[in-house]
Design an enzyme around this catalytic site. Structure first.
Site, PDB file in Angstrom:
ATOM      1  N   CYS A   1      -1.184   7.920  -2.209  1.00  0.00           N
ATOM      2  CA  CYS A   1      -1.394   7.122  -1.007  1.00  0.00           C
ATOM      3  C   CYS A   1      -2.192   7.901   0.020  1.00  0.00           C
ATOM      4  CB  CYS A   1      -0.071   6.634  -0.427  1.00  0.00           C
ATOM      5  SG  CYS A   1       0.890   7.895   0.394  1.00  0.00           S
TER       6      CYS A   1
ATOM      7  N   ARG B   1       3.279   4.968  17.934  1.00  0.00           N
ATOM      8  CA  ARG B   1       1.837   5.244  18.000  1.00  0.00           C
ATOM      9  C   ARG B   1       1.189   4.564  19.200  1.00  0.00           C
ATOM     10  NH1 ARG B   1      -0.564   5.974  11.967  1.00  0.00           N
ATOM     11  NH2 ARG B   1       1.325   6.865  11.082  1.00  0.00           N
TER      12      ARG B   1
ATOM     13  N   ARG C   1      -8.415   8.391   4.445  1.00  0.00           N
ATOM     14  CA  ARG C   1      -9.377   7.329   4.138  1.00  0.00           C
ATOM     15  C   ARG C   1     -10.109   6.870   5.408  1.00  0.00           C
ATOM     16  NH1 ARG C   1      -8.860   2.096   4.974  1.00  0.00           N
ATOM     17  NH2 ARG C   1      -6.705   2.357   5.624  1.00  0.00           N
ATOM     18  N   ARG C   2      -9.342   6.615   6.468  1.00  0.00           N
ATOM     19  CA  ARG C   2      -9.961   6.187   7.727  1.00  0.00           C
ATOM     20  C   ARG C   2     -10.782   7.319   8.321  1.00  0.00           C
ATOM     21  NH1 ARG C   2      -4.248   3.292   9.277  1.00  0.00           N
ATOM     22  NH2 ARG C   2      -4.719   1.284   8.312  1.00  0.00           N
TER      23      ARG C   2
ATOM     24  N   LYS D   1       0.813  -1.221   0.000  1.00  0.00           N
ATOM     25  CA  LYS D   1       0.000   0.000   0.000  1.00  0.00           C
ATOM     26  C   LYS D   1       0.845   1.268   0.000  1.00  0.00           C
ATOM     27  CE  LYS D   1      -1.443   0.727   4.809  1.00  0.00           C
ATOM     28  NZ  LYS D   1      -2.596   1.259   5.543  1.00  0.00           N
ATOM     29  N   ASP D   2       2.130   1.144   0.325  1.00  0.00           N
ATOM     30  CA  ASP D   2       3.002   2.321   0.275  1.00  0.00           C
ATOM     31  C   ASP D   2       3.673   2.499  -1.083  1.00  0.00           C
ATOM     32  OD1 ASP D   2       2.485   3.020   2.917  1.00  0.00           O
ATOM     33  OD2 ASP D   2       4.046   1.692   3.682  1.00  0.00           O
TER      34      ASP D   2
ATOM     35  N   ARG E   1       1.443  10.315  14.107  1.00  0.00           N
ATOM     36  CA  ARG E   1       2.497   9.872  13.180  1.00  0.00           C
ATOM     37  C   ARG E   1       3.482   9.006  13.935  1.00  0.00           C
ATOM     38  NH1 ARG E   1       4.317  12.200   8.660  1.00  0.00           N
ATOM     39  NH2 ARG E   1       5.208  10.126   8.543  1.00  0.00           N
TER      40      ARG E   1
HETATM   41  C1  DPM Z   1      -0.660   4.342   3.701  1.00  0.00           C
HETATM   42  C2  DPM Z   1      -1.602   4.789   4.630  1.00  0.00           C
HETATM   43  C3  DPM Z   1      -1.084   4.477   5.899  1.00  0.00           C
HETATM   44  C4  DPM Z   1       0.180   3.851   5.686  1.00  0.00           C
HETATM   45  C5  DPM Z   1      -2.894   5.464   4.299  1.00  0.00           C
HETATM   46  C6  DPM Z   1      -4.128   4.600   4.501  1.00  0.00           C
HETATM   47  C7  DPM Z   1      -1.730   4.757   7.225  1.00  0.00           C
HETATM   48  C8  DPM Z   1      -1.384   6.114   7.764  1.00  0.00           C
HETATM   49  C9  DPM Z   1      -1.964   6.362   9.125  1.00  0.00           C
HETATM   50  C10 DPM Z   1      -0.743   4.427   2.236  1.00  0.00           C
HETATM   51  N1  DPM Z   1       0.411   3.832   4.364  1.00  0.00           N
HETATM   52  O1  DPM Z   1      -4.087   3.440   4.907  1.00  0.00           O
HETATM   53  O2  DPM Z   1      -5.242   5.117   4.242  1.00  0.00           O
HETATM   54  O3  DPM Z   1      -2.731   5.533   9.667  1.00  0.00           O
HETATM   55  O4  DPM Z   1      -1.654   7.386   9.712  1.00  0.00           O
HETATM   56  C11 DPM Z   1       1.307   1.779   6.632  1.00  0.00           C
HETATM   57  C12 DPM Z   1       0.946   0.782   7.575  1.00  0.00           C
HETATM   58  C13 DPM Z   1       1.261  -0.454   6.981  1.00  0.00           C
HETATM   59  C14 DPM Z   1       1.832  -0.189   5.750  1.00  0.00           C
HETATM   60  C15 DPM Z   1       0.398   1.004   8.910  1.00  0.00           C
HETATM   61  C16 DPM Z   1      -1.122   1.085   9.009  1.00  0.00           C
HETATM   62  C17 DPM Z   1       1.108  -1.856   7.562  1.00  0.00           C
HETATM   63  C18 DPM Z   1      -0.014  -2.647   6.910  1.00  0.00           C
HETATM   64  C19 DPM Z   1       0.295  -3.200   5.532  1.00  0.00           C
HETATM   65  C20 DPM Z   1       1.162   3.301   6.716  1.00  0.00           C
HETATM   66  N2  DPM Z   1       1.871   1.169   5.567  1.00  0.00           N
HETATM   67  O5  DPM Z   1      -1.838   1.219   8.007  1.00  0.00           O
HETATM   68  O6  DPM Z   1      -1.618   1.006  10.149  1.00  0.00           O
HETATM   69  O7  DPM Z   1       1.415  -3.678   5.298  1.00  0.00           O
HETATM   70  O8  DPM Z   1      -0.592  -3.140   4.673  1.00  0.00           O
END
Ligand code: DPM
Length: 325
Positions: free
Chosen positions: A255, A168, A144-145, A93-94, A162
């Protein structure tokens, strides 16, 4: 670091160089990939090179204001393009939906639970998102959330958070928030699945594109590396994630946009649901398409076009304009 093997040298004589971010979660993921490959190819050597990315360094600014172009990937990509590493392991997702010239998505691994999860402060153990009191503070930096939870739970308030997962959770436990929203998959990979208080079903929160899967990026057409990576590829996850990524690419979402998805496979069909929401949670544009799994990417494009026709573009344009001002 080992020297670069010449292209004519067979993989059986070389050390493969993997590049990764340094966060604990990134390293857990990269070590898993390395261990799996080592098991399949005991004759090869695997080195892990770690780096910090812009996304790891800039912690005091809201993610959505930094911009999204390869925030967590660019430094890793540069090493591959220079020939100093062979592939990069990312949370899918990143990884932006458009990759730099010369690089490709070499493989998608089996997805863990892609859902979002609520983690609560100890004082809220007997509460849910629905029963938390008016004004309870939920930490998230995901638009999104934020948009989806505002829509379903207007009694809650939201605060940016952050830092990596450990940071967190510490901020939550120190009392700065009543609860925080995290990906279930990240918590599970870090062996902190026991902190999950509530899994958010797709009716409440559609997950991010690619959430829960790893994406491995390599040089375009690097046949040796692609052959290695093929042992980690998971067909059903790949079809689902390619549909999700085509949807996001067609909407030109990065993203940090309030775009969520859900995919399921049913027989030979793939069912893709997608959503675009306004940041105040007032407007939610959502639809579902179904068709042959073999045409996963076309389904993603089709869904994006549906949503655009239903007003999604106006919402995305507003958000782009606001983030530039
Ligand atoms: C991206 C988002 C977030 C990450 C945006 C989204 C969350 C940011 C936040 C694109 N990357 O999800 O709408 O909550 O402030 C990220 C996480 C993981 C990969 C952590 C998470 C782990 C889960 C995975 C940060 N990137 O989402 O809690 O590998 O899919």
């Amino acid at each position: 670091m080992h020297s670069t093997a010449s292209p004519t040298v067979s993989t059986s004589q070389r050390t493969v160089r993997i590049v990764s971010r340094k966060s604990q979660l990134a390293l857990i993921q990269t070590h898993w990939v390395r261990d799996e490959l080592q098991r399949h190819f005991p004759e090869l050597g695997f080195d892990i090179v770690t780096m910090e990315t812009q996304g790891d360094k800039v912690l005091d600014v809201s993610l959505s204001k930094i911009g999204d172009k390869g925030l967590f990937t660019q430094e890793l990509e540069d090493t591959m393009l220079r020939g100093d590493s062979d592939f990069a392991v990312h949370s899918l997702k990143d990884l932006p939906t458009r990759l730099p010239e010369g690089l490709m998505l070499g493989c998608i691994t089996e997805r863990k639970d892609p859902a979002d999860a609520l983690v609560v402060h100890a004082k809220n153990k007997d509460k849910t998102l629905a029963t938390l009191p008016e004004g309870a503070v939920i930490g998230t930096s995901s638009l999104r959330r934020l948009a989806q939870l505002r829509h379903h739970y207007p009694h809650l308030s939201f605060k940016d958070i952050r830092g990596n997962l450990n940071t967190r959770l510490r901020k939550l436990d120190e009392g700065g928030y009543d609860g925080i929203i995290l990906a279930a998959a990240g918590l599970q990979r870090m062996a902190m699945g026991d902190r999950i208080h509530e899994i958010l079903p797709p009716e409440i929160s559609l997950h991010a594109v690619g959430q829960g899967a790893l994406g491995i990026e390599c040089r375009t057409g690097d046949a040796e590396i692609l052959q290695l990576l093929s042992v980690l590829s998971h067909g059903p996850t790949t079809a689902r994630c390619l549909a999700e990524r085509a949807f996001l690419r067609e909407l030109e979402g990065g993203c940090q946009v309030p775009i969520g998805v859900n995919t399921t496979l049913e027989g030979d069909d793939l069912i893709l649901t997608g959503l675009v929401a306004s940041l105040d949670g007032q407007r939610v544009i959502k639809n579902t398409v179904q068709g042959p799994t073999a045409e996963a990417e076309a389904l993603g494009v089709e869904l994006a076009q549906h949503l655009r026709g239903e007003g999604a573009q106006a919402i995305l344009d507003e958000i782009t304009a606001a983030s530039r001002s």
